[in-house]
Design a protein around this motif. Structure first.
Motif, PDB file in Angstrom:
ATOM      1  N   LEU A  65       7.040   0.048 -12.370  1.00  0.00           N
ATOM      2  CA  LEU A  65       7.381  -0.139 -10.956  1.00  0.00           C
ATOM      3  C   LEU A  65       6.536   0.812 -10.126  1.00  0.00           C
ATOM      4  CD1 LEU A  65      11.291  -0.099 -11.111  1.00  0.00           C
ATOM      5  CD2 LEU A  65       9.783  -2.098 -11.119  1.00  0.00           C
ATOM      6  N   VAL A  66       5.945   0.300  -9.060  1.00  0.00           N
ATOM      7  CA  VAL A  66       5.207   1.125  -8.100  1.00  0.00           C
ATOM      8  C   VAL A  66       6.070   1.178  -6.850  1.00  0.00           C
ATOM      9  CG1 VAL A  66       3.071   1.413  -6.785  1.00  0.00           C
ATOM     10  CG2 VAL A  66       3.020   0.276  -9.041  1.00  0.00           C
ATOM     11  N   LEU A  67       6.402   2.394  -6.392  1.00  0.00           N
ATOM     12  CA  LEU A  67       7.250   2.514  -5.219  1.00  0.00           C
ATOM     13  C   LEU A  67       6.802   3.645  -4.310  1.00  0.00           C
ATOM     14  CD1 LEU A  67      10.094   4.700  -6.110  1.00  0.00           C
ATOM     15  CD2 LEU A  67       9.591   3.044  -7.877  1.00  0.00           C
ATOM     16  N   PRO A  68       6.941   3.432  -3.006  1.00  0.00           N
ATOM     17  CA  PRO A  68       6.602   4.512  -2.079  1.00  0.00           C
ATOM     18  C   PRO A  68       7.641   5.628  -2.155  1.00  0.00           C
ATOM     19  CG  PRO A  68       7.528   2.657  -0.882  1.00  0.00           C
ATOM     20  CD  PRO A  68       7.412   2.233  -2.317  1.00  0.00           C
ATOM     21  N   ARG A  69       7.188   6.852  -1.959  1.00  0.00           N
ATOM     22  CA  ARG A  69       8.130   7.976  -1.920  1.00  0.00           C
ATOM     23  C   ARG A  69       9.030   7.872  -0.687  1.00  0.00           C
ATOM     24  NH1 ARG A  69       6.877  12.346  -5.435  1.00  0.00           N
ATOM     25  NH2 ARG A  69       4.781  12.242  -6.306  1.00  0.00           N
ATOM     26  N   ALA A  70       8.445   7.477   0.439  1.00  0.00           N
ATOM     27  CA  ALA A  70       9.213   7.331   1.678  1.00  0.00           C
ATOM     28  C   ALA A  70       9.990   6.016   1.636  1.00  0.00           C
ATOM     29  CB  ALA A  70       8.269   7.350   2.880  1.00  0.00           C
ATOM     30  N   HIS A  71      11.192   6.045   2.149  1.00  0.00           N
ATOM     31  CA  HIS A  71      12.036   4.853   2.105  1.00  0.00           C
ATOM     32  C   HIS A  71      11.487   3.752   3.008  1.00  0.00           C
ATOM     33  CE1 HIS A  71      15.649   2.653   1.141  1.00  0.00           C
ATOM     34  NE2 HIS A  71      15.686   2.274   2.406  1.00  0.00           N
ATOM     35  N   ALA A  72      11.375   2.570   2.452  1.00  0.00           N
ATOM     36  CA  ALA A  72      11.077   1.339   3.188  1.00  0.00           C
ATOM     37  C   ALA A  72      11.901   0.268   2.493  1.00  0.00           C
ATOM     38  CB  ALA A  72       9.599   1.015   3.147  1.00  0.00           C
ATOM     39  N   ALA A  73      12.847  -0.311   3.192  1.00  0.00           N
ATOM     40  CA  ALA A  73      13.780  -1.251   2.574  1.00  0.00           C
ATOM     41  C   ALA A  73      13.091  -2.500   2.043  1.00  0.00           C
ATOM     42  CB  ALA A  73      14.875  -1.636   3.561  1.00  0.00           C
ATOM     43  N   ASP A  74      12.082  -2.954   2.756  1.00  0.00           N
ATOM     44  CA  ASP A  74      11.408  -4.184   2.356  1.00  0.00           C
ATOM     45  C   ASP A  74       9.935  -4.121   2.745  1.00  0.00           C
ATOM     46  OD1 ASP A  74      11.409  -4.658   5.135  1.00  0.00           O
ATOM     47  OD2 ASP A  74      13.189  -5.915   5.004  1.00  0.00           O
ATOM     48  N   LEU A  75       9.207  -5.153   2.395  1.00  0.00           N
ATOM     49  CA  LEU A  75       7.764  -5.165   2.620  1.00  0.00           C
ATOM     50  C   LEU A  75       7.414  -5.056   4.103  1.00  0.00           C
ATOM     51  CD1 LEU A  75       5.089  -5.305   1.081  1.00  0.00           C
ATOM     52  CD2 LEU A  75       5.208  -7.799   1.257  1.00  0.00           C
ATOM     53  N   ALA A  76       8.203  -5.676   4.966  1.00  0.00           N
ATOM     54  CA  ALA A  76       7.934  -5.615   6.410  1.00  0.00           C
ATOM     55  C   ALA A  76       8.073  -4.195   6.952  1.00  0.00           C
ATOM     56  CB  ALA A  76       8.868  -6.559   7.169  1.00  0.00           C
ATOM     57  N   ALA A  77       8.885  -3.364   6.311  1.00  0.00           N
ATOM     58  CA  ALA A  77       9.088  -1.984   6.757  1.00  0.00           C
ATOM     59  C   ALA A  77       7.992  -1.043   6.265  1.00  0.00           C
ATOM     60  CB  ALA A  77      10.445  -1.476   6.289  1.00  0.00           C
ATOM     61  N   LEU A  78       7.125  -1.534   5.398  1.00  0.00           N
ATOM     62  CA  LEU A  78       6.053  -0.717   4.835  1.00  0.00           C
ATOM     63  C   LEU A  78       4.798  -0.887   5.691  1.00  0.00           C
ATOM     64  CD1 LEU A  78       5.641   1.036   2.247  1.00  0.00           C
ATOM     65  CD2 LEU A  78       4.673  -1.005   1.183  1.00  0.00           C
ATOM     66  N   PRO A  79       4.177   0.197   6.143  1.00  0.00           N
ATOM     67  CA  PRO A  79       2.939   0.047   6.920  1.00  0.00           C
ATOM     68  C   PRO A  79       1.889  -0.719   6.094  1.00  0.00           C
ATOM     69  CG  PRO A  79       3.727   2.315   7.015  1.00  0.00           C
ATOM     70  CD  PRO A  79       4.569   1.609   5.985  1.00  0.00           C
ATOM     71  N   PRO A  80       1.092  -1.568   6.736  1.00  0.00           N
ATOM     72  CA  PRO A  80       0.099  -2.357   6.008  1.00  0.00           C
ATOM     73  C   PRO A  80      -0.828  -1.526   5.120  1.00  0.00           C
ATOM     74  CG  PRO A  80       0.303  -3.197   8.227  1.00  0.00           C
ATOM     75  CD  PRO A  80       1.119  -1.924   8.167  1.00  0.00           C
ATOM     76  N   SER A  81      -1.228  -0.349   5.574  1.00  0.00           N
ATOM     77  CA  SER A  81      -2.112   0.477   4.749  1.00  0.00           C
ATOM     78  C   SER A  81      -1.391   0.934   3.480  1.00  0.00           C
ATOM     79  CB  SER A  81      -2.622   1.685   5.533  1.00  0.00           C
ATOM     80  OG  SER A  81      -1.538   2.502   5.945  1.00  0.00           O
ATOM     81  N   ALA A  82      -0.089   1.206   3.582  1.00  0.00           N
ATOM     82  CA  ALA A  82       0.688   1.596   2.404  1.00  0.00           C
ATOM     83  C   ALA A  82       0.873   0.411   1.466  1.00  0.00           C
ATOM     84  CB  ALA A  82       2.037   2.178   2.815  1.00  0.00           C
ATOM     85  N   GLY A  83       1.061  -0.780   2.022  1.00  0.00           N
ATOM     86  CA  GLY A  83       1.157  -1.979   1.192  1.00  0.00           C
ATOM     87  C   GLY A  83      -0.121  -2.208   0.403  1.00  0.00           C
ATOM     88  N   ALA A  84      -1.258  -2.013   1.052  1.00  0.00           N
ATOM     89  CA  ALA A  84      -2.543  -2.155   0.367  1.00  0.00           C
ATOM     90  C   ALA A  84      -2.668  -1.117  -0.742  1.00  0.00           C
ATOM     91  CB  ALA A  84      -3.689  -2.022   1.364  1.00  0.00           C
ATOM     92  N   ARG A  85      -2.255   0.097  -0.463  1.00  0.00           N
ATOM     93  CA  ARG A  85      -2.323   1.176  -1.465  1.00  0.00           C
ATOM     94  C   ARG A  85      -1.409   0.870  -2.654  1.00  0.00           C
ATOM     95  NH1 ARG A  85      -4.443   4.411  -4.557  1.00  0.00           N
ATOM     96  NH2 ARG A  85      -3.557   6.456  -4.892  1.00  0.00           N
ATOM     97  N   MET A  86      -0.224   0.304  -2.384  1.00  0.00           N
ATOM     98  CA  MET A  86       0.704  -0.041  -3.454  1.00  0.00           C
ATOM     99  C   MET A  86       0.064  -1.066  -4.404  1.00  0.00           C
ATOM    100  SD  MET A  86       4.689  -1.298  -3.187  1.00  0.00           S
ATOM    101  CE  MET A  86       4.319  -2.699  -2.157  1.00  0.00           C
ATOM    102  N   PHE A  87      -0.618  -2.050  -3.845  1.00  0.00           N
ATOM    103  CA  PHE A  87      -1.265  -3.058  -4.685  1.00  0.00           C
ATOM    104  C   PHE A  87      -2.484  -2.482  -5.409  1.00  0.00           C
ATOM    105  CE2 PHE A  87       1.566  -6.001  -2.696  1.00  0.00           C
ATOM    106  CZ  PHE A  87       1.697  -7.025  -3.608  1.00  0.00           C
ATOM    107  N   THR A  88      -3.174  -1.542  -4.803  1.00  0.00           N
ATOM    108  CA  THR A  88      -4.311  -0.887  -5.471  1.00  0.00           C
ATOM    109  C   THR A  88      -3.823  -0.114  -6.698  1.00  0.00           C
ATOM    110  OG1 THR A  88      -5.577  -0.730  -3.432  1.00  0.00           O
ATOM    111  CG2 THR A  88      -6.158   0.811  -5.189  1.00  0.00           C
ATOM    112  N   ILE A  89      -2.731   0.609  -6.547  1.00  0.00           N
ATOM    113  CA  ILE A  89      -2.155   1.348  -7.674  1.00  0.00           C
ATOM    114  C   ILE A  89      -1.739   0.370  -8.772  1.00  0.00           C
ATOM    115  CG2 ILE A  89      -0.228   2.806  -8.414  1.00  0.00           C
ATOM    116  CD1 ILE A  89      -0.368   4.031  -5.502  1.00  0.00           C
ATOM    117  N   ALA A  90      -1.094  -0.728  -8.385  1.00  0.00           N
ATOM    118  CA  ALA A  90      -0.673  -1.728  -9.366  1.00  0.00           C
ATOM    119  C   ALA A  90      -1.872  -2.312 -10.108  1.00  0.00           C
ATOM    120  CB  ALA A  90       0.119  -2.834  -8.676  1.00  0.00           C
ATOM    121  N   GLN A  91      -2.957  -2.545  -9.402  1.00  0.00           N
ATOM    122  CA  GLN A  91      -4.171  -3.073 -10.033  1.00  0.00           C
ATOM    123  C   GLN A  91      -4.711  -2.079 -11.067  1.00  0.00           C
ATOM    124  OE1 GLN A  91      -7.376  -3.745  -7.256  1.00  0.00           O
ATOM    125  NE2 GLN A  91      -8.479  -5.065  -8.685  1.00  0.00           N
TER     126      GLN A  91
END
Length: 149
Positions: free
Chosen positions: A52-78
């Protein structure tokens, strides 16, 4: 199909369980840590090596995650998917899976991305109505999404 035992979304003191893991206040088997994200071995893996890849800061869902953090989450997963393929774990393919909301199967309301090693016969199945849709239906769906952006 029997209902699986749901995981607790909070710790005994009411803190989001993934926030507690990200802050180091709850135990986990870490495979990645940086200032923004952690990645851990899933407590209830689909297959061995499920992460599981998860942000340290709370974001309930994908819409609550800043786009740059969403991109970083997928980069880590890759990066983790590539690492899984280099291990001795059985990993002939990888699924990235993000359940965004309770109706999608999200059990813990803290956005997280699953990195799941796959192989034939592993038992992970997504069932849906996979029939081909009409061009008219697809055009209407596309128009609605474009208008909502």
């Amino acid at each position: 199909m029997a209902e699986l035992h749901r995981l607790p979304a909070t710790t005994t003191d009411g803190e989001c369980v993934f926030c507690a893991i990200g802050s180091g206040r709850a135990p986990a088997a870490f495979v990645h840590e940086d200032e923004e994200f952690v990645a851990i071995a899933d407590l209830r893996p689909v297959t061995t090596g499920h992460l599981l890849v998860l942000p340290r800061a709370h974001a309930a869902d994908l819409a609550a995650l800043p786009p740059s953090a969403g991109a970083r989450m997928f980069t880590i997963a890759q990066e983790l998917a590539a690492a899984l393929r280099r291990t001795d774990l059985r990993c002939e393919a990888v699924n990235l899976f993000l359940a965004d909301g309770e109706a999608a199967g999200q059990e813990i309301p803290h956005v997280h991305l699953h990195v799941i090693p796959r192989f034939p016969g592993d038992g992970f199945v997504l069932e849906a109505d996979w029939r081909v849709r009409s061009r008219e239906e697809l055009t209407e769906v596309a128009a609605q999404v474009r208008a909502a952006r």
